[in-house]
Write an enzyme that holds these catalytic residues in place. Structure first.
Site, PDB file in Angstrom:
ATOM      1  N   THR A 124       0.833  -1.213   0.000  1.00 47.94           N
ATOM      2  CA  THR A 124       0.000   0.000   0.000  1.00 47.94           C
ATOM      3  C   THR A 124       0.865   1.259   0.000  1.00 47.94           C
ATOM      4  O   THR A 124       1.997   1.238   0.511  1.00 47.94           O
ATOM      5  CB  THR A 124      -0.901   0.007   1.255  1.00 47.94           C
ATOM      6  OG1 THR A 124      -1.469   1.302   1.420  1.00 47.94           O
ATOM      7  CG2 THR A 124      -0.125  -0.323   2.529  1.00 47.94           C
ATOM      8  N   ASP A 125       0.309   2.346  -0.521  1.00 45.84           N
ATOM      9  CA  ASP A 125       1.041   3.625  -0.469  1.00 45.84           C
ATOM     10  C   ASP A 125       1.210   4.122   0.966  1.00 45.84           C
ATOM     11  O   ASP A 125       2.027   5.005   1.229  1.00 45.84           O
ATOM     12  CB  ASP A 125       0.357   4.684  -1.349  1.00 45.84           C
ATOM     13  CG  ASP A 125      -1.058   5.052  -0.913  1.00 45.84           C
ATOM     14  OD1 ASP A 125      -1.589   4.427   0.026  1.00 45.84           O
ATOM     15  OD2 ASP A 125      -1.640   5.970  -1.534  1.00 45.84           O
ATOM     16  N   GLU A 126       0.428   3.551   1.908  1.00 43.31           N
ATOM     17  CA  GLU A 126       0.524   4.041   3.292  1.00 43.31           C
ATOM     18  C   GLU A 126       1.881   3.751   3.924  1.00 43.31           C
ATOM     19  O   GLU A 126       2.221   4.341   4.945  1.00 43.31           O
ATOM     20  CB  GLU A 126      -0.605   3.457   4.146  1.00 43.31           C
ATOM     21  CG  GLU A 126      -1.961   3.913   3.662  1.00 43.31           C
ATOM     22  CD  GLU A 126      -3.061   3.847   4.701  1.00 43.31           C
ATOM     23  OE1 GLU A 126      -2.770   3.658   5.884  1.00 43.31           O
ATOM     24  OE2 GLU A 126      -4.219   4.009   4.300  1.00 43.31           O
ATOM     25  N   TYR A 149      -1.346  -0.280  11.151  1.00 40.88           N
ATOM     26  CA  TYR A 149      -1.626  -0.965   9.875  1.00 40.88           C
ATOM     27  C   TYR A 149      -0.472  -0.742   8.889  1.00 40.88           C
ATOM     28  O   TYR A 149       0.089  -1.694   8.335  1.00 40.88           O
ATOM     29  CB  TYR A 149      -2.941  -0.448   9.272  1.00 40.88           C
ATOM     30  CG  TYR A 149      -3.069  -0.752   7.785  1.00 40.88           C
ATOM     31  CD1 TYR A 149      -3.275  -2.054   7.338  1.00 40.88           C
ATOM     32  CD2 TYR A 149      -2.958   0.268   6.830  1.00 40.88           C
ATOM     33  CE1 TYR A 149      -3.365  -2.337   5.973  1.00 40.88           C
ATOM     34  CE2 TYR A 149      -3.044  -0.006   5.475  1.00 40.88           C
ATOM     35  CZ  TYR A 149      -3.259  -1.310   5.049  1.00 40.88           C
ATOM     36  OH  TYR A 149      -3.332  -1.593   3.703  1.00 40.88           O
ATOM     37  N   LYS A 153       2.263  -3.415   7.236  1.00 37.58           N
ATOM     38  CA  LYS A 153       2.438  -3.633   5.793  1.00 37.58           C
ATOM     39  C   LYS A 153       3.905  -3.370   5.401  1.00 37.58           C
ATOM     40  O   LYS A 153       4.478  -4.078   4.573  1.00 37.58           O
ATOM     41  CB  LYS A 153       1.503  -2.722   4.986  1.00 37.58           C
ATOM     42  CG  LYS A 153       0.027  -3.020   5.145  1.00 37.58           C
ATOM     43  CD  LYS A 153      -0.406  -4.380   4.616  1.00 37.58           C
ATOM     44  CE  LYS A 153      -0.376  -4.479   3.114  1.00 37.58           C
ATOM     45  NZ  LYS A 153      -0.927  -5.786   2.644  1.00 37.58           N
TER      46      LYS A 153
HETATM   47  P1  NAD Z   1     -10.317  -6.501   2.872  1.00 40.73           P
HETATM   48  O1  NAD Z   1     -10.236  -6.244   4.336  1.00 40.73           O
HETATM   49  O2  NAD Z   1     -11.566  -6.157   2.145  1.00 40.73           O
HETATM   50  O3  NAD Z   1     -10.028  -8.040   2.592  1.00 40.73           O
HETATM   51  C1  NAD Z   1      -9.030  -8.759   3.267  1.00 40.73           C
HETATM   52  C2  NAD Z   1      -9.315 -10.237   3.089  1.00 40.73           C
HETATM   53  O4  NAD Z   1      -8.265 -10.965   3.733  1.00 40.73           O
HETATM   54  C3  NAD Z   1     -10.637 -10.698   3.729  1.00 40.73           C
HETATM   55  O5  NAD Z   1     -11.343 -11.514   2.849  1.00 40.73           O
HETATM   56  C4  NAD Z   1     -10.185 -11.471   4.963  1.00 40.73           C
HETATM   57  O6  NAD Z   1     -11.068 -12.535   5.314  1.00 40.73           O
HETATM   58  C5  NAD Z   1      -8.843 -12.005   4.509  1.00 40.73           C
HETATM   59  N1  NAD Z   1      -7.948 -12.293   5.647  1.00 40.73           N
HETATM   60  C6  NAD Z   1      -7.694 -11.503   6.719  1.00 40.73           C
HETATM   61  N2  NAD Z   1      -6.847 -12.120   7.553  1.00 40.73           N
HETATM   62  C7  NAD Z   1      -6.548 -13.318   6.990  1.00 40.73           C
HETATM   63  C8  NAD Z   1      -5.709 -14.396   7.367  1.00 40.73           C
HETATM   64  N3  NAD Z   1      -5.010 -14.366   8.508  1.00 40.73           N
HETATM   65  N4  NAD Z   1      -5.640 -15.459   6.548  1.00 40.73           N
HETATM   66  C9  NAD Z   1      -6.348 -15.508   5.400  1.00 40.73           C
HETATM   67  N5  NAD Z   1      -7.177 -14.523   4.993  1.00 40.73           N
HETATM   68  C10 NAD Z   1      -7.260 -13.432   5.784  1.00 40.73           C
HETATM   69  O7  NAD Z   1      -9.063  -5.758   2.255  1.00 40.73           O
HETATM   70  P2  NAD Z   1      -8.877  -5.092   0.811  1.00 40.73           P
HETATM   71  O8  NAD Z   1      -9.270  -3.683   0.886  1.00 40.73           O
HETATM   72  O9  NAD Z   1      -9.453  -5.997  -0.205  1.00 40.73           O
HETATM   73  O10 NAD Z   1      -7.275  -5.131   0.706  1.00 40.73           O
HETATM   74  C11 NAD Z   1      -6.605  -6.233   0.118  1.00 40.73           C
HETATM   75  C12 NAD Z   1      -5.114  -5.978   0.129  1.00 40.73           C
HETATM   76  O11 NAD Z   1      -4.825  -4.785  -0.585  1.00 40.73           O
HETATM   77  C13 NAD Z   1      -4.542  -5.774   1.535  1.00 40.73           C
HETATM   78  O12 NAD Z   1      -3.290  -6.399   1.570  1.00 40.73           O
HETATM   79  C14 NAD Z   1      -4.394  -4.261   1.656  1.00 40.73           C
HETATM   80  O13 NAD Z   1      -3.347  -3.944   2.523  1.00 40.73           O
HETATM   81  C15 NAD Z   1      -4.071  -3.897   0.218  1.00 40.73           C
HETATM   82  N6  NAD Z   1      -4.462  -2.537  -0.213  1.00 40.73           N
HETATM   83  C16 NAD Z   1      -5.734  -2.097  -0.031  1.00 40.73           C
HETATM   84  C17 NAD Z   1      -6.107  -0.847  -0.524  1.00 40.73           C
HETATM   85  C18 NAD Z   1      -7.508  -0.311  -0.361  1.00 40.73           C
HETATM   86  O14 NAD Z   1      -7.746   0.850  -0.682  1.00 40.73           O
HETATM   87  N7  NAD Z   1      -8.471  -1.091   0.087  1.00 40.73           N
HETATM   88  C19 NAD Z   1      -5.146  -0.056  -1.180  1.00 40.73           C
HETATM   89  C20 NAD Z   1      -3.848  -0.540  -1.334  1.00 40.73           C
HETATM   90  C21 NAD Z   1      -3.517  -1.795  -0.860  1.00 40.73           C
HETATM   91  O1  DAU Z   2      -4.026   4.271   0.733  1.00 43.61           O
HETATM   92  C1  DAU Z   2      -4.306   2.899   0.692  1.00 43.61           C
HETATM   93  C2  DAU Z   2      -5.080   2.498   1.912  1.00 43.61           C
HETATM   94  O2  DAU Z   2      -6.383   3.044   1.769  1.00 43.61           O
HETATM   95  C3  DAU Z   2      -5.151   0.990   2.109  1.00 43.61           C
HETATM   96  O3  DAU Z   2      -3.864   0.494   2.318  1.00 43.61           O
HETATM   97  C4  DAU Z   2      -6.060   0.633   3.286  1.00 43.61           C
HETATM   98  O4  DAU Z   2      -6.206  -0.783   3.383  1.00 43.61           O
HETATM   99  C5  DAU Z   2      -7.419   1.254   3.051  1.00 43.61           C
HETATM  100  O5  DAU Z   2      -8.248   1.017   4.173  1.00 43.61           O
HETATM  101  C6  DAU Z   2      -7.290   2.758   2.799  1.00 43.61           C
HETATM  102  O6  DAU Z   2      -6.870   3.427   4.016  1.00 43.61           O
HETATM  103  P1  DAU Z   2      -7.499   4.838   4.468  1.00 43.61           P
HETATM  104  O7  DAU Z   2      -7.293   5.005   5.905  1.00 43.61           O
HETATM  105  O8  DAU Z   2      -7.030   5.924   3.573  1.00 43.61           O
HETATM  106  O9  DAU Z   2      -9.051   4.523   4.094  1.00 43.61           O
HETATM  107  P2  DAU Z   2     -10.412   4.850   4.868  1.00 43.61           P
HETATM  108  O10 DAU Z   2     -11.515   4.529   3.929  1.00 43.61           O
HETATM  109  O11 DAU Z   2     -10.452   4.258   6.227  1.00 43.61           O
HETATM  110  O12 DAU Z   2     -10.342   6.422   5.044  1.00 43.61           O
HETATM  111  C7  DAU Z   2     -10.185   7.286   3.914  1.00 43.61           C
HETATM  112  C8  DAU Z   2     -10.085   8.700   4.457  1.00 43.61           C
HETATM  113  O13 DAU Z   2     -11.348   9.084   4.999  1.00 43.61           O
HETATM  114  C9  DAU Z   2      -9.091   8.850   5.602  1.00 43.61           C
HETATM  115  O14 DAU Z   2      -8.482  10.117   5.507  1.00 43.61           O
HETATM  116  C10 DAU Z   2      -9.956   8.769   6.850  1.00 43.61           C
HETATM  117  C11 DAU Z   2     -11.250   9.405   6.392  1.00 43.61           C
HETATM  118  N1  DAU Z   2     -12.494   8.894   7.017  1.00 43.61           N
HETATM  119  C12 DAU Z   2     -12.710   7.567   7.044  1.00 43.61           C
HETATM  120  C13 DAU Z   2     -13.865   7.055   7.586  1.00 43.61           C
HETATM  121  C14 DAU Z   2     -14.106   5.565   7.626  1.00 43.61           C
HETATM  122  C15 DAU Z   2     -13.424   9.796   7.518  1.00 43.61           C
HETATM  123  O15 DAU Z   2     -13.236  11.029   7.465  1.00 43.61           O
HETATM  124  N2  DAU Z   2     -14.582   9.299   8.041  1.00 43.61           N
HETATM  125  C16 DAU Z   2     -14.824   7.951   8.116  1.00 43.61           C
HETATM  126  O16 DAU Z   2     -15.894   7.566   8.644  1.00 43.61           O
END
Ligand code: NAD
Ligand code: DAU
Length: 340
Positions: A124-126, A149, A153
């Protein structure tokens, strides 16, 4: 091809498998997912009937359950499985280390032992931390994670890198920006706002709402991962981003506008501790080296996502009437009531 995909019942993993099997229906694809609160059998609709598809409910830490798939031979592993929500990591950092660091280490160890020719670590970019008002993260930016988190990562990234350098395991790391699209769990900003607004409930914005996120449609992310599987260079990192920077307030206003809901639903609530102010990702490397380009503009993607949630009320009703209730009570209500 025999591919192991972890986390394929979650948001991005399920979108990846759906697209990948539609394009490559002959693949033997083993989806390993523990089905935590974020994993959902309903997310797998539409791809469970492919002849080569196998679902395994298992923890990525569970060597015994996974080893037989490695013994049978794999052409690649894509590790999407993770604890993914920043707010939860603030409350439960150990779980994040367990899954994101140790779980990845277990998969890397198995992949090394059974000489898997490609391992993609979905990061992730985080991991880069936070930016001021200008500039972008490149693949060379230092790792400076701010939340548990992001730190977990980054730990996984460093282990993946070490397995390449020390053991020659062909690892590629991807770092993507904020994803949105169908099947995203409603703890994340866009689906949370959408669902609350549809129900006429308040929409919480942390702090001043001027934090910036860089948005990409999940389908564009998944196509990039597929290109990296085919052509990505081992031992390298690829940023994946579509250069759609928006403040959280802008995003929320857009959703309310599309739904025809009033801005009076917005509530400014207590900020997230350690909240990163701005993310912006330079994705020139993947464009130049692999010819990837995002195809979905933020405006089009957001409108389609809103339509998907409107049409899939049964999908999210089932989630929010389940275990999600306790999460809502624990995380959202205290914020909305100003107790945090
Ligand atoms: P998500 O939380 O929707 O899905 C995660 C999945 O992993 C779930 O199905 C969960 O059951 C499974 N999981 C959790 N713990 C596990 C374990 N111990 N063993 C097996 N399975 C397990 O997450 P997402 O948003 O789909 O993110 C997927 C990947 O992409 C993550 O690695 C996250 O860090 C990365 N990512 C997410 C975003 C975003 O914006 N959502 C952006 C960049 C990178
Ligand atoms: O940048 C990539 C990441 O993006 C992934 O690695 C993470 O898995 C994914 O959860 C996401 O992280 P963020 O923290 O950026 O996403 P989130 O949707 O939780 O929040 C987006 C922005 O909105 C953040 O600045 C927090 C804010 N927020 C979030 C929630 C849930 C609010 O202001 N109100 C809210 O209720």
């Amino acid at each position: 091809m025999r591919l192991m995909v972890t986390g394929g019942a979650g948001f991005i993993g399920s979108n990846f498998i759906r697209g990948f099997l539609a394009r490559h229906p002959e693949t033997q694809l083993i989806n390993v997912d523990l089905l935590t609160y974020a994993g959902n059998r309903d997310n797998m609709e539409g791809f469970t009937s492919y002849p080569g598809y196998v679902f395994v409910q298992a923890d990525i830490n569970d060597r015994e359950q996974l080893v037989k798939f490695f013994e049978q031979g794999l052409d690649g592993v894509i590790n999407f499985a993770a604890e993914s929500h920043v707010d939860r990591s603030i409350a439960e950092p150990h779980l994040f280390a367990q899954t994101n660091i140790l779980g990845t280490l277990n998969l890397l160890t198995l992949a090394r032992e059974y000489e898997v020719p490609k391992f993609i670590q979905i990061s992730t970019d985080e991991v880069y931390g936070t930016l001021g008002p200008t500039g972008q993260f490149t693949e060379e930016s230092p790792l400076a994670p701010n939340s548990p988190y992001a730190a977990s990562k980054a730990g996984a990234d460093l282990l993946a890198r070490a397995f390449y350098i020390t053991y020659g395991l062909p690892v590629v790391i991807t770092r993507c920006s904020n994803n949105y699209g169908p099947y995203q769990f409603p703890e994340k900003l866009i689906p949370l706002v959408l669902i609350n607004a549809l129900k006429g409930e308040p929409v919480p914005l942390y702090g001043d709402g001027k934090q910036v996120r860089d948005w990409i449609h999940v389908a564009d992310h998944c196509r990039a991962v597929e290109m990296i599987l085919q052509q990505g260079k081992p031992g390298t990192v690829y940023n994946i981003g579509a250069e759609n920077e928006r403040t959280n307030l802008e995003v929320v206003r857009s959703i309310l506008r599309i739904l025809g809901k009033p801005e009076s639903l917005i509530r400014f609530v207590a900020d997230r501790p350690g909240h990163d102010r701005r993310y912006a990702l330079a994705a020139g490397k993947i464009r130049r080296e692999l010819g990837w380009e995002p195809e979905i503009s933020f405006e089009q993607g957001l409108a389609e996502t809103v339509a998907w949630y409107v049409e899939h009320q049964a999908w999210w009703e089932k989630i929010i009437s389940g275990e999600y209730q306790s999460y809502y009570q624990r995380f959202y209500l205290p914020r909305l009531e100003g107790k945090e």
